[in-house]
Design an enzyme around this catalytic site. Sequence first.
Site, PDB file in Angstrom:
ATOM      1  CB  SER A 118      70.156  45.456  67.734  1.00 25.95           C
ATOM      2  OG  SER A 118      69.002  45.924  66.739  1.00 25.95           O
ATOM      3  CG  HIS A 119      66.272  44.988  69.877  1.00 28.24           C
ATOM      4  ND1 HIS A 119      67.196  44.917  69.262  1.00 28.24           N
ATOM      5  CD2 HIS A 119      65.715  44.749  70.933  1.00 28.24           C
ATOM      6  CE1 HIS A 119      67.105  43.679  69.194  1.00 28.24           C
ATOM      7  NE2 HIS A 119      65.771  43.616  70.524  1.00 28.24           N
ATOM      8  CG  ASP A 284      66.829  49.472  66.137  1.00 32.76           C
ATOM      9  OD1 ASP A 284      67.484  49.750  64.881  1.00 32.76           O
ATOM     10  OD2 ASP A 284      67.578  48.517  65.759  1.00 32.76           O
ATOM     11  CG  ASP A 286      71.382  48.538  65.128  1.00 31.34           C
ATOM     12  OD1 ASP A 286      70.565  48.483  65.754  1.00 31.34           O
ATOM     13  OD2 ASP A 286      71.032  47.337  64.273  1.00 31.34           O
ATOM     14  CG  ASP A 288      68.589  47.443  61.998  1.00 33.86           C
ATOM     15  OD1 ASP A 288      68.169  47.387  63.324  1.00 33.86           O
ATOM     16  OD2 ASP A 288      68.849  45.981  61.847  1.00 33.86           O
ATOM     17  NE  ARG A 289      64.693  45.875  66.195  1.00 33.08           N
ATOM     18  CZ  ARG A 289      63.928  45.178  67.043  1.00 33.08           C
ATOM     19  NH1 ARG A 289      63.116  45.288  67.773  1.00 33.08           N
ATOM     20  NH2 ARG A 289      64.528  43.392  66.858  1.00 33.08           N
ATOM     21  CE  LYS A 384      65.743  45.319  62.262  1.00 33.14           C
ATOM     22  NZ  LYS A 384      66.261  43.790  62.067  1.00 33.14           N
TER      23      LYS A 384
HETATM   24  C1  VG1 Z   1      64.373  40.241  66.764  1.00 35.17           C
HETATM   25  C2  VG1 Z   1      63.448  40.327  65.665  1.00 35.17           C
HETATM   26  C3  VG1 Z   1      63.933  39.690  64.730  1.00 35.17           C
HETATM   27  C4  VG1 Z   1      64.453  40.631  63.998  1.00 35.17           C
HETATM   28  C5  VG1 Z   1      66.123  40.683  64.986  1.00 35.17           C
HETATM   29  C6  VG1 Z   1      67.266  41.141  65.338  1.00 35.17           C
HETATM   30  O1  VG1 Z   1      64.936  38.549  66.970  1.00 35.17           O
HETATM   31  O2  VG1 Z   1      61.671  39.758  65.819  1.00 35.17           O
HETATM   32  O3  VG1 Z   1      62.922  39.766  63.555  1.00 35.17           O
HETATM   33  O4  VG1 Z   1      64.976  40.238  62.968  1.00 35.17           O
HETATM   34  O5  VG1 Z   1      65.404  40.863  66.215  1.00 35.17           O
HETATM   35  O6  VG1 Z   1      66.838  42.863  64.670  1.00 35.17           O
HETATM   36  P1  VG1 Z   1      64.561  37.984  68.071  1.00 35.17           P
HETATM   37  O7  VG1 Z   1      65.214  36.121  67.332  1.00 35.17           O
HETATM   38  O8  VG1 Z   1      65.142  38.938  69.283  1.00 35.17           O
HETATM   39  O9  VG1 Z   1      62.710  37.449  67.848  1.00 35.17           O
HETATM   40  V1  VG1 Z   1      67.319  44.190  65.293  1.00 35.17           V
HETATM   41  O10 VG1 Z   1      67.254  45.738  64.805  1.00 35.17           O
HETATM   42  O11 VG1 Z   1      67.750  43.697  66.739  1.00 35.17           O
HETATM   43  O12 VG1 Z   1      68.998  43.933  64.349  1.00 35.17           O
HETATM   44 CO    CO Z   2      68.625  47.166  64.723  1.00 33.72          CO
END
Ligand code: VG1
Ligand code: CO
Length: 560
Positions: A118-119, A284, A286, A288-289, A384
């Site tokens: 992801s990010h 981001d 992937d 989804d953000r 998302k």
């Molecule tokens: C973070 C965010 C959470 C989100 C998750 C995955 O998790 O706070 O809201 O669903 O990332 O997003 P954490 O446990 O680090 O707070 V993504 O775009 O990284 O798949």
């Molecule tokens: Co993501």
Amino acid sequence: MSTFVINTVVTTPFEGQKLGTSGLRKRVKVFQQEHYTANFVQASLNAMPSPGKKGATLVVGGDGRYYTKEAAQIIIRVAAGNGVSKLIIGRNAILSTPAASNLIRKRHATGGFLLTASHNPGGPDNDFGIKFNVSNGGSAPEKVTDRIYELSKQIKEYHIAGLPEVDLSELGTKRYGEDFTIEVVDSVEDYVQLVKEIFDFELIKQFFQKNPDYKVLFDSLHGVTGPYVKKIFVEELGLPSTSIQNAIPLPDFGGSHPDPNLTYARSLVDRVEKENINFGAASDGDGDRNLIYGKSVFVNPSDSLAVITANAEIIPYFKRTGLKGVARSMPTSGAVDLVAKKKGIECFETPTGWKFFGNLMDAGRISICGEESFGTGSDHIREKDGIWAVLAWLNIIASANEKKPGTGIKEILLAHFNEYGRNFFARYDYEEVEEQQGNNVINHLTKLISTERDSFIGKTYGNFTVKDADNFEYHDPIDGSSSKKQGIRIFFEDGSRIVSRLSGTGSHGATVRLYVEKYSKDPLEYEADTQKALKPLIDVALEISQIPAFTGRNEPTVIT
Ligand code: VG1
Ligand code: CO
């Protein structure tokens, strides 16, 4: 048609193949160890809910980060070795997370492997990740991820097909042996078709045509959305190609952090301000953000969720399906709750992580959901969806301009605050502190709300008096499962609240998150600066949590 042999490889478990908030995320070097990725893929296949892996159809694709190609080849061979019957793979193993979720649903697949962290930054010295999704298109629920972890600790062997490297650059279907096929699909096509069915593309396009001075800038941050936004915003909606930046996906995201927030999407924010851009957006790694940022106006993701919900009925998809309930993750501000109340629809509060929305969507209880972490989406898929959120805003703006030309992000936000009041919200992230330091913060807060509870409740800090506190626990109303210890919540007499929890997506050390929220119904505050408005409460949050003392950090890494 070539046949293949299946080899059974003896292996031993690796420590820590535990899925976090969203999949397994580790340093690339960890995934590169011999057997590591195959072990995890084997454990995931073994944990697949009924009817299991034999004869399954799985979707495979990811954000294109470093090690994607190698991981895709391992997945192909282990899947074939385990009797999976079909893999649907994005060309060159590229699929945004929303596109993968859509494909799983559209093609009635059994599940999928999403290759992304992801990010988190990418490249040989950064992170790789694998997410395992189930047949509804969403991340595997906790009972499946717990099982993957258990199986990963007991693994003794994996089965791998003796296949040569599969060329994933060519579209089309190829058969291997008696019952294994690979279909390589266009990464973008199905997703574009999906969003065209959801939003009023004609209206948005006309809005851009009528307002040639309305400037848009979408920043893909070198993540996966580049080809998607090129097709959608330039080819379909007719924006100039200068309306997108960093749209070439790179395996290391250009060396930066593909996280669409005010810190890591700085170049977008700076350009919006300098060039008077009306509508800025970013996604981001992937896809989804999302970040929505207009000239001198940042849309807080919690407000974004509320605004989209308040205006949902102008979006063709919701006109068709009706607006069921809504949901938000616990740390997300209560702005959407106020909209739900006014509309008379259900509103759910779930733990952090999109997987908790899945059951509610499958049961037809919610249409829209969101998280404060720049995540917004709906029941069109089970992840998302960054581009979805951006299109939702553009659809809302285009529609508002039909009635009142000149309406932009700011006007929509202010109108919303005037109707519902404003939920000031901020998040402080202390990234990559030592694991022990992170635990110390949570242990300290746990003590305050348990053994020291009697003196803590009722205590006054500055202008804030503690009214109640707990560690959030969620009971899923659909499957009856419960999830404990999802974050410390401290509520104050005036309705303000602070929350703290440890991140479950990092690959290194611990990340402490502190969330602060305060509601205001004073119109003079509707245009106020968030950090200034929240300063007294943030001071109290830092005093109570003692984060600077425990972590040795005077400043957070990222402020949202
Ligand atoms: C973070 C965010 C959470 C989100 C998750 C995955 O998790 O706070 O809201 O669903 O990332 O997003 P954490 O446990 O680090 O707070 V993504 O775009 O990284 O798949
Ligand atoms: Co993501």
